[in-house]
Motif scaffolding. Structure first.
Motif, PDB file in Angstrom:
ATOM      1  N   ASP A 130       0.832  -1.200   0.000  1.00 16.10           N
ATOM      2  CA  ASP A 130       0.000   0.000   0.000  1.00 16.10           C
ATOM      3  C   ASP A 130       0.867   1.250   0.000  1.00 16.10           C
ATOM      4  OD1 ASP A 130      -2.281  -1.669   0.309  1.00 16.10           O
ATOM      5  OD2 ASP A 130      -1.901  -1.758   2.456  1.00 16.10           O
ATOM      6  N   GLY A 177      -5.107  -1.514  -2.997  1.00 14.98           N
ATOM      7  CA  GLY A 177      -4.376  -0.496  -2.260  1.00 14.98           C
ATOM      8  C   GLY A 177      -5.199   0.104  -1.140  1.00 14.98           C
ATOM      9  N   HIS A 178      -4.653   0.062   0.083  1.00 17.54           N
ATOM     10  CA  HIS A 178      -5.362   0.513   1.293  1.00 17.54           C
ATOM     11  C   HIS A 178      -4.742   1.804   1.846  1.00 17.54           C
ATOM     12  CE1 HIS A 178      -7.999   0.050   4.661  1.00 17.54           C
ATOM     13  NE2 HIS A 178      -8.043  -1.268   4.666  1.00 17.54           N
ATOM     14  N   SER A 180      -4.642   5.050   0.885  1.00  8.66           N
ATOM     15  CA  SER A 180      -5.254   6.377   0.846  1.00  8.66           C
ATOM     16  C   SER A 180      -6.592   6.411   1.568  1.00  8.66           C
ATOM     17  CB  SER A 180      -5.442   6.830  -0.614  1.00  8.66           C
ATOM     18  OG  SER A 180      -6.371   5.991  -1.283  1.00  8.66           O
ATOM     19  N   LEU A 192     -11.822   3.334  -1.383  1.00 12.37           N
ATOM     20  CA  LEU A 192     -10.646   3.850  -2.083  1.00 12.37           C
ATOM     21  C   LEU A 192     -11.153   4.875  -3.093  1.00 12.37           C
ATOM     22  CD1 LEU A 192      -7.728   3.976  -3.045  1.00 12.37           C
ATOM     23  CD2 LEU A 192      -8.107   1.839  -4.303  1.00 12.37           C
ATOM     24  N   MET A 199      -5.299   5.614  -9.642  1.00 14.86           N
ATOM     25  CA  MET A 199      -4.942   4.268  -9.193  1.00 14.86           C
ATOM     26  C   MET A 199      -3.813   3.689 -10.033  1.00 14.86           C
ATOM     27  SD  MET A 199      -8.585   2.443  -8.324  1.00 14.86           S
ATOM     28  CE  MET A 199      -7.792   0.847  -8.285  1.00 14.86           C
ATOM     29  N   ARG A 202      -0.632   5.302  -8.931  1.00 10.66           N
ATOM     30  CA  ARG A 202      -0.298   5.283  -7.509  1.00 10.66           C
ATOM     31  C   ARG A 202      -0.512   3.893  -6.906  1.00 10.66           C
ATOM     32  NH1 ARG A 202      -3.699   9.440  -4.073  1.00 10.66           N
ATOM     33  NH2 ARG A 202      -5.256   7.752  -4.174  1.00 10.66           N
ATOM     34  N   GLU A 203      -1.750   3.511  -6.647  1.00 11.09           N
ATOM     35  CA  GLU A 203      -2.020   2.256  -5.941  1.00 11.09           C
ATOM     36  C   GLU A 203      -1.476   1.026  -6.655  1.00 11.09           C
ATOM     37  OE1 GLU A 203      -4.504   4.921  -3.624  1.00 11.09           O
ATOM     38  OE2 GLU A 203      -4.218   4.710  -5.791  1.00 11.09           O
TER      39      GLU A 203
END
Length: 488
Positions: A130, A177-178, A180, A192, A199, A202-203
């Protein structure tokens, strides 16, 4: 199991389940399910007494089913199961990311794997992939390598590679992804809130890097991605397709624990297991039957198996989907069994923190101000809560500082009466707006901060020592710095 189910279906259904259990010995019901083909077992702190006991336990699991995956959460820092009694001998990911030496990260992962192999653990739910861009994130924080996707990616890859060299399966989490989010999926269902473009930039960057590095397992997160509908990622075929089709992952996909409130409340554990398998997940991690709420582990896993079988029988879950998932689990389990047989025994002290762990933790330490010579200090913990994912929490740091500095641990409620030197330990769960805490920070000779959140300017009058990690290694590194005194 339902009476209509065939032996093949029954074995496939068991293969896609991996429960926890209560106690420090293998219960007969679990041994029997393992003999019937249960895919894996998750170990938690309540299952571990010491190294010798753990080796006996994992040996019994593998004797019952040689291809069963013995799984544990070994992230370093605050999250450990095998070392929950004393705290992790490795700094957490944020501290490692702050150092930003991928060779060091890889070495730490390899050494972590060697210890896990020596204890009979096959898979660790790590690294955390993440990207923690939200400082107020209540559940990730120091468990992430950082807020920059490229930094997180290179340390995720280094960790995956190091774990593989050491003989353990790495399982990056929490896809997609956790980092944000502002809510904890142990307690509720987070969102999310990011566009597909964000995403992708980033994620998904660390997960893509992990897939390209040949990772064998990825864990899903229980969070809603609005761009892909209202179903949590773990239960969402559209999100799973991101991993399979867009990122090209063909390994085993594992759920985060389905006893977490994000999915346990709605749709419920049984339906969550069915929906996750239908969405494309391969292994259902059931969770810890004693924390945060107790339940009957045997009855629960049998109910899950019945629910999956019933879904196959009524056609709402395709039998070939479960067979495909079971094949992936068994394939990885068989591969790991070969690695266990080929592994060279590694002698490791059950008590000592390796020099590598201390060196990595020390490299992350940041000191602001001048540390005074400390004489019999009083040590106060200013956080009454902890991360739901953590094993050892602030008490590890408190006890280590007290032992190494010949100090005394005092409750926050008694701190107002202190007239000696004071060390205050804070983290990201400390209520900094509390009047008692605020006054104590100004009064403290040293503040030791194990979290990632920056303190408000002027909130600390004395020295500030930042470890960016909890756990034993980081606590010892902090104690070493404090013991030197007069260090600018």
């Amino acid at each position: 199991m339902t009476s209509e189910s065939t032996p093949t279906v029954r074995r496939d259904v068991l293969a896609v389940l991996s429960p926890g259990f209560v106690g420090t010995e293998l219960p007969e019901w679990l041994a029997e399910l393992l003999r019937q083909g249960l895919g894996g077992v998750w170990l938690f702190g309540q299952n571990v007494v010491d190294d010798d006991q753990l080796r006996r336990l994992t040996a019994q699991i593998h004797e019952a089913n040689p291809t069963a995956l013995v799984c544990s959460d070994e992230e370093g820092g605050t999250v450990t199961r095998v070392d929950h009694v004393r705290g992790s001998r490795w700094p957490g990911p944020w501290a490692v990311g702050k150092v930003d030496d991928t060779d060091l990260t890889r070495d730490v992962a390899t050494a972590t794997a060697a210890r896990l192999v020596s204890l009979g653990v096959d898979l660790t739910a790590a690294p955390v992939a993440d990207v923690n861009v939200e400082p107020e994130n209540p559940v990730i924080g120091t468990r992430s390598f950082g807020a920059d996707p490229e930094l997180v990616s290179r340390h995720v890859v280094a960790t995956v590679e190091g774990l593989r060299v050491g003989g353990v399966v790495g399982c990056p989490k929490h896809f997609p992804g956790h980092g944000s989010t502002t809510q904890d999926s142990h307690l509720t269902l987070p969102t999310l809130d990011a566009s597909t473009e964000v995403m992708a930039q980033r994620e998904l960057v660390p997960f893509r890097a992990a897939v390209e590095a040949g990772v064998e397992c990825v864990m899903t997160g229980h969070l809603v991605v609005p761009a892909h509908g209202s179903a949590p990622a773990t239960l969402n075929a559209s999100v799973i397709s991101l991993l399979r089709d867009d990122l090209g992952f063909d390994g085993m996909i594992c759920t985060d624990a389905i006893d977490m409130e994000a999915v346990a409340q709605d749709p419920g554990r049984e339906e969550a297991a069915v929906q996750a398998l239908r969405a494309g997940v391969d292994l259902v991690c059931v969770g810890n039957p004693v924390f945060p709420q107790e339940y009957d582990a045997e009855a629960d896993v049998l109910a899950l198996a019945r629910a999956v079988e019933a879904a196959i029988e009524d056609g709402s879950l395709a039998a070939n989907r479960v067979a495909e998932a079971a094949d992936r689990v068994r394939h990885l389990g068989a591969r790991q069994a070969e690695r266990r047989r080929a592994a060279e025994p590694v002698e490791q002290s059950a008590d000592a923190v390796p020099e590598l762990g201390l060196r990595a933790a020390a490299a992350a330490i940041d000191v602001t101000g001048t540390i005074p010579a400390l004489t019999l200090p009083v040590i106060v913990g200013a956080s009454s809560s902890g991360n739901m994912a953590s094993g050892a929490r602030q008490e590890v740091v408190l006890s280590v500082l007290a032992r190494h500095l010949e100090g005394t641990v005092v409750d926050l409620s008694d701190a107002a009466e202190i007239d000696s030197q004071v060390i205050v330990v804070v983290d990201d769960h400390t209520p900094f707006d509390d009047d008692t805490v605020s006054a104590l920070l100004h009064h403290a000779d040293v503040v030791v901060h194990t979290g990632i959140r920056d303190l408000a300017p002027g909130s600390v009058d004395g020295a500030l020592v930042r470890t960016f990690s909890g756990g034993l290694a980081s606590a010892l590194a902090a104690a070493s710095v404090l013991g030197s005194g007069d260090k600018a």
